[in-house]
Scaffold this active site. Structure first.
Site, PDB file in Angstrom:
ATOM      1  N   HIS A 138      48.603   6.246  31.863  1.00  0.00           N
ATOM      2  CA  HIS A 138      48.545   7.437  30.913  1.00  0.00           C
ATOM      3  C   HIS A 138      46.994   8.151  31.162  1.00  0.00           C
ATOM      4  CE1 HIS A 138      48.750  10.567  27.886  1.00  0.00           C
ATOM      5  NE2 HIS A 138      49.981  10.381  27.883  1.00  0.00           N
ATOM      6  N   ASP A 153      57.714   6.559  28.219  1.00  0.00           N
ATOM      7  CA  ASP A 153      58.900   6.827  29.422  1.00  0.00           C
ATOM      8  C   ASP A 153      59.381   5.659  29.814  1.00  0.00           C
ATOM      9  OD1 ASP A 153      56.513   9.429  30.266  1.00  0.00           O
ATOM     10  OD2 ASP A 153      58.683   9.822  29.389  1.00  0.00           O
TER      11      ASP A 153
HETATM   12  C1  SDX Z   1      53.747  11.683  30.263  1.00  0.00           C
HETATM   13  O1  SDX Z   1      49.529  14.207  29.315  1.00  0.00           O
HETATM   14  C2  SDX Z   1      50.398  13.655  28.445  1.00  0.00           C
HETATM   15  O2  SDX Z   1      50.392  13.460  27.263  1.00  0.00           O
HETATM   16  C3  SDX Z   1      51.663  13.336  29.309  1.00  0.00           C
HETATM   17  C4  SDX Z   1      52.831  12.745  28.307  1.00  0.00           C
HETATM   18  C5  SDX Z   1      53.510  13.676  27.429  1.00  0.00           C
HETATM   19  O3  SDX Z   1      53.654  13.224  26.192  1.00  0.00           O
HETATM   20  O4  SDX Z   1      53.049  14.832  27.502  1.00  0.00           O
HETATM   21  O5  SDX Z   1      52.428  11.506  27.624  1.00  0.00           O
HETATM   22  C6  SDX Z   1      54.072  12.467  29.101  1.00  0.00           C
HETATM   23  O6  SDX Z   1      53.612  12.445  31.325  1.00  0.00           O
HETATM   24  C7  SDX Z   1      53.536  10.310  30.264  1.00  0.00           C
HETATM   25  C8  SDX Z   1      52.930   9.752  31.737  1.00  0.00           C
HETATM   26  C9  SDX Z   1      54.285   9.402  32.667  1.00  0.00           C
HETATM   27  N1  SDX Z   1      53.817   9.232  34.124  1.00  0.00           N
HETATM   28  C10 SDX Z   1      54.258   8.073  34.468  1.00  0.00           C
HETATM   29  O7  SDX Z   1      54.418   7.121  33.918  1.00  0.00           O
HETATM   30  C11 SDX Z   1      53.845   8.034  36.084  1.00  0.00           C
HETATM   31  C12 SDX Z   1      53.144   6.911  36.386  1.00  0.00           C
HETATM   32  N2  SDX Z   1      51.803   7.163  35.882  1.00  0.00           N
HETATM   33  C13 SDX Z   1      50.594   7.423  36.808  1.00  0.00           C
HETATM   34  O8  SDX Z   1      51.267   8.472  37.764  1.00  0.00           O
HETATM   35  C14 SDX Z   1      49.432   7.783  36.256  1.00  0.00           C
HETATM   36  O9  SDX Z   1      49.201   6.639  35.337  1.00  0.00           O
HETATM   37  C15 SDX Z   1      49.138   9.220  35.239  1.00  0.00           C
HETATM   38  C16 SDX Z   1      49.463  10.418  35.903  1.00  0.00           C
HETATM   39  C17 SDX Z   1      50.298   9.230  34.258  1.00  0.00           C
HETATM   40  C18 SDX Z   1      47.769   9.279  34.815  1.00  0.00           C
HETATM   41  O10 SDX Z   1      47.039   9.206  35.961  1.00  0.00           O
HETATM   42  P1  SDX Z   1      45.594   9.528  35.834  1.00  0.00           P
HETATM   43  O11 SDX Z   1      44.873   9.396  34.483  1.00  0.00           O
HETATM   44  O12 SDX Z   1      45.176  10.555  36.679  1.00  0.00           O
HETATM   45  O13 SDX Z   1      45.071   8.043  36.528  1.00  0.00           O
HETATM   46  P2  SDX Z   1      44.749   7.808  37.927  1.00  0.00           P
HETATM   47  O14 SDX Z   1      45.918   8.446  38.868  1.00  0.00           O
HETATM   48  O15 SDX Z   1      43.636   8.591  38.373  1.00  0.00           O
HETATM   49  O16 SDX Z   1      44.819   6.167  37.982  1.00  0.00           O
HETATM   50  C19 SDX Z   1      43.779   5.248  37.700  1.00  0.00           C
HETATM   51  C20 SDX Z   1      43.971   4.189  38.547  1.00  0.00           C
HETATM   52  C21 SDX Z   1      44.287   4.376  39.947  1.00  0.00           C
HETATM   53  O17 SDX Z   1      43.848   3.370  40.893  1.00  0.00           O
HETATM   54  P3  SDX Z   1      42.380   3.295  41.594  1.00  0.00           P
HETATM   55  O18 SDX Z   1      42.396   4.626  42.376  1.00  0.00           O
HETATM   56  O19 SDX Z   1      41.369   3.313  40.225  1.00  0.00           O
HETATM   57  O20 SDX Z   1      42.272   1.936  42.367  1.00  0.00           O
HETATM   58  O21 SDX Z   1      45.232   3.415  38.233  1.00  0.00           O
HETATM   59  C22 SDX Z   1      46.332   3.471  39.187  1.00  0.00           C
HETATM   60  C23 SDX Z   1      45.609   4.578  40.129  1.00  0.00           C
HETATM   61  O22 SDX Z   1      46.203   4.436  41.654  1.00  0.00           O
HETATM   62  N3  SDX Z   1      47.486   3.881  38.487  1.00  0.00           N
HETATM   63  C24 SDX Z   1      48.439   3.302  38.676  1.00  0.00           C
HETATM   64  C25 SDX Z   1      49.620   3.833  37.916  1.00  0.00           C
HETATM   65  N4  SDX Z   1      48.713   4.884  37.207  1.00  0.00           N
HETATM   66  C26 SDX Z   1      47.607   4.949  37.496  1.00  0.00           C
HETATM   67  N5  SDX Z   1      48.842   2.168  39.670  1.00  0.00           N
HETATM   68  C27 SDX Z   1      50.091   1.822  39.509  1.00  0.00           C
HETATM   69  N6  SDX Z   1      51.045   2.323  38.801  1.00  0.00           N
HETATM   70  C28 SDX Z   1      50.886   3.502  38.172  1.00  0.00           C
HETATM   71  N7  SDX Z   1      51.759   3.773  37.122  1.00  0.00           N
END
Ligand code: SDX
Length: 436
Positions: free
Chosen positions: A313, A371
């Protein structure tokens, strides 16, 4: 906003004068550096793709503390709202700033109930879609189409119009979502019933058929109502920011909510519950827990572009408080339905255990978000995966409206218009086509 004791001074090495920037503090959470005069004073913009360090507005509606895993609606902890009241009480709170007393709740419930039907002409919009349309494609269309029917409540500067639009949207979203479902499965639309609660009415519109009556199960109705409460608002997430930006141009409320629905559809945002369940189903089909290690290795491999959907998140770098409550609801529903040995749920628990213990996820603070569990609960309720995000939109509509209302009423608000860092081609002349 109160002035903070902290001062901010910007010093640039190009010899320009130091710039004192005001710092403000709110009731809770990080303070903000007011950069509104930065461009005028320095000719420079700030640069913050994804708005990781940017507050787009001041708000009194929802507060999130990502480190503490805290979520407050108008100051009330989500844990208390999700266990102590129902979704319409939360709607009243988000819209009005205070919880309703018994009389106010009765009046608000009556008002919403009186607006649950849609104009009969709306049914013709559904007939234009293919039967295999994604419900979110249908919902973006039908919610936007509402602005073609309600010319009496489109003046966004009239508080009364805004109030009427709010009630209409909260009341009609369940009907529109259930109609999208019925259309796709080829069953007749089911009209709302005024003698049922908001959530019972939705489940009936979803699952009743003319051939037999549908009696809502109280445990399932309560579980669904909790799903709505947990998804009602969430500060300035991507879809809420979309609604605010659309509203800042003066667009009508139905068009703004349709824009929010479009943004929510993305798998990184509201589409994550559908993606999370599809991920579990694919894993199940490929061998389930026996293939878990291999799957986790793929997620860790950057080149695989495979994410653990339902994990991570932008704000919660600790447990998503909604996930904890949704996990409890999961158990209640599976117990009620005798599905506790449900292979998908067992696989979800095994995946959660691995992720919570694996250094890769722990170091990146990737915990299950709301989710991860909401998909399993909805699947147990008999709701098809393709409808999960539409139900997220149904729940979030009240949050979008409350935030849109706050933006419209904010004397400081103006049309949202970010700038950019231009890295394209320098000025050049067009050559005649023969010389290119
Ligand atoms: C919702 O914003 C809100 O409040 C949203 C929400 C709401 O109520 O409105 O809460 C609803 O959207 C919840 C989130 C649902 N999305 C997912 O479950 C999809 C999977 N999650 C990712 O796409 C991600 O975690 C995000 C988009 C939710 C957050 O991404 P960020 O904060 O931009 O973090 P990032 O992508 O920069 O990741 C940081 C690191 C990275 O690795 P490094 O480059 O540091 O090595 O963590 C990794 C990412 O690759 N990473 C994941 C991951 N999420 C981040 N690796 C594997 N699986 C994941 N789910």
């Amino acid at each position: 906003m109160d002035a903070s004791e902290i001062k901010a001074k910007l010093t640039l090495s190009n010899g320009s004068k130091d710039l004192d920037l005001p710092v403000f503090k709110g009731t809770l959470g990080p303070e903000v550096i007011d950069i509104r005069k930065l461009y005028g004073a320095t000719g420079m913009f700030t640069y913050d793709p994804g708005f990781m360090s940017t507050a787009s507005c001041n708000s009194t509606i929802t507060y999130i503390d990502g480190d503490k895993g805290e979520l407050l609606y108008r100051g009330y902890p989500i844990e208390q709202l999700a266990t102590g009241g129902d979704f319409l009480e939360t709607c009243y709170l988000l819209l009005n700033g205070e919880l309703p007393n018994a009389t106010q709740k009765k009046e608000f419930t009556h008002l919403v109930t009186q607006h649950t039907m849609v104009h009969e002409q709306m049914t013709f919009f559904y007939r234009g879609f293919r039967r295999d349309s994604h419900p979110m494609a249908v919902l973006v269309g039908t919610v936007g189409a509402l602005s073609a029917f309600y010319h009496d409540s489109l003046d966004i500067n009239d508080p009364r119009h805004r109030e009427v639009s709010a009630i209409r949207l909260i009341a009609k979203l369940p009907t529109l979502v259930a109609m999208a479902y019925k259309y796709v499965i080829g069953q007749p639309f089911v009209y709302p019933r005024n003698d049922l609660s908001y959530s019972a009415n939705f489940l009936r519109m979803m699952f009743a058929v003319p051939a037999e009556e549908y009696v809502p199960n109280d445990v399932l109705v309560r579980a669904f109502d909790r799903i709505l409460i947990l998804h009602a608002d969430h500060e300035q997430n991507a879809s809420t920011s979309t609604v605010r930006l659309a509203g800042s141009s003066g667009a009508n409320p139905f068009a703004c909510i349709a824009a929010g629905i479009a943004c929510l559809w993305g798998p990184a945002h509201g589409g994550a519950n559908e993606a999370a369940l599809n991920m579990l189903k694919d894993l199940q089909a490929q061998g389930g827990e026996a293939r878990l290690g291999e799957f986790i290795d793929k997620v860790k491999d950057k080149n695989s572009n495979v994410k653990l959907m339902g994990f991570g998140h932008r704000v919660y770098k600790n447990y998503d408080p909604r996930a904890k409550l949704m996990r409890e609801t999961c158990h209640e529903v599976l117990d009620e339905l005798g599905l506790h040995d449900d292979p998908l749920f067992k696989l979800a628990m095994a995946l959660e255990k691995v992720a919570l213990e694996d250094e890769y996820f722990v170091s990146r603070k990737l915990y299950p978000n709301v989710d991860f569990y909401s998909g399993i609960v909805q699947s147990a309720l008999g709701i098809p995966t393709t409808l999960f995000t539409a139900i997220f939109a149904l729940a979030r509509t009240v949050g979008w409206i409350a935030q849109w209302n706050e933006m419209i009423s904010d004397p400081e608000q103006k049309i949202g218009r970010p700038r950019q860092l231009y890295v394209g081609a320098p000025r050049r002349d067009v050559k005649p086509i023969g010389e290119r």
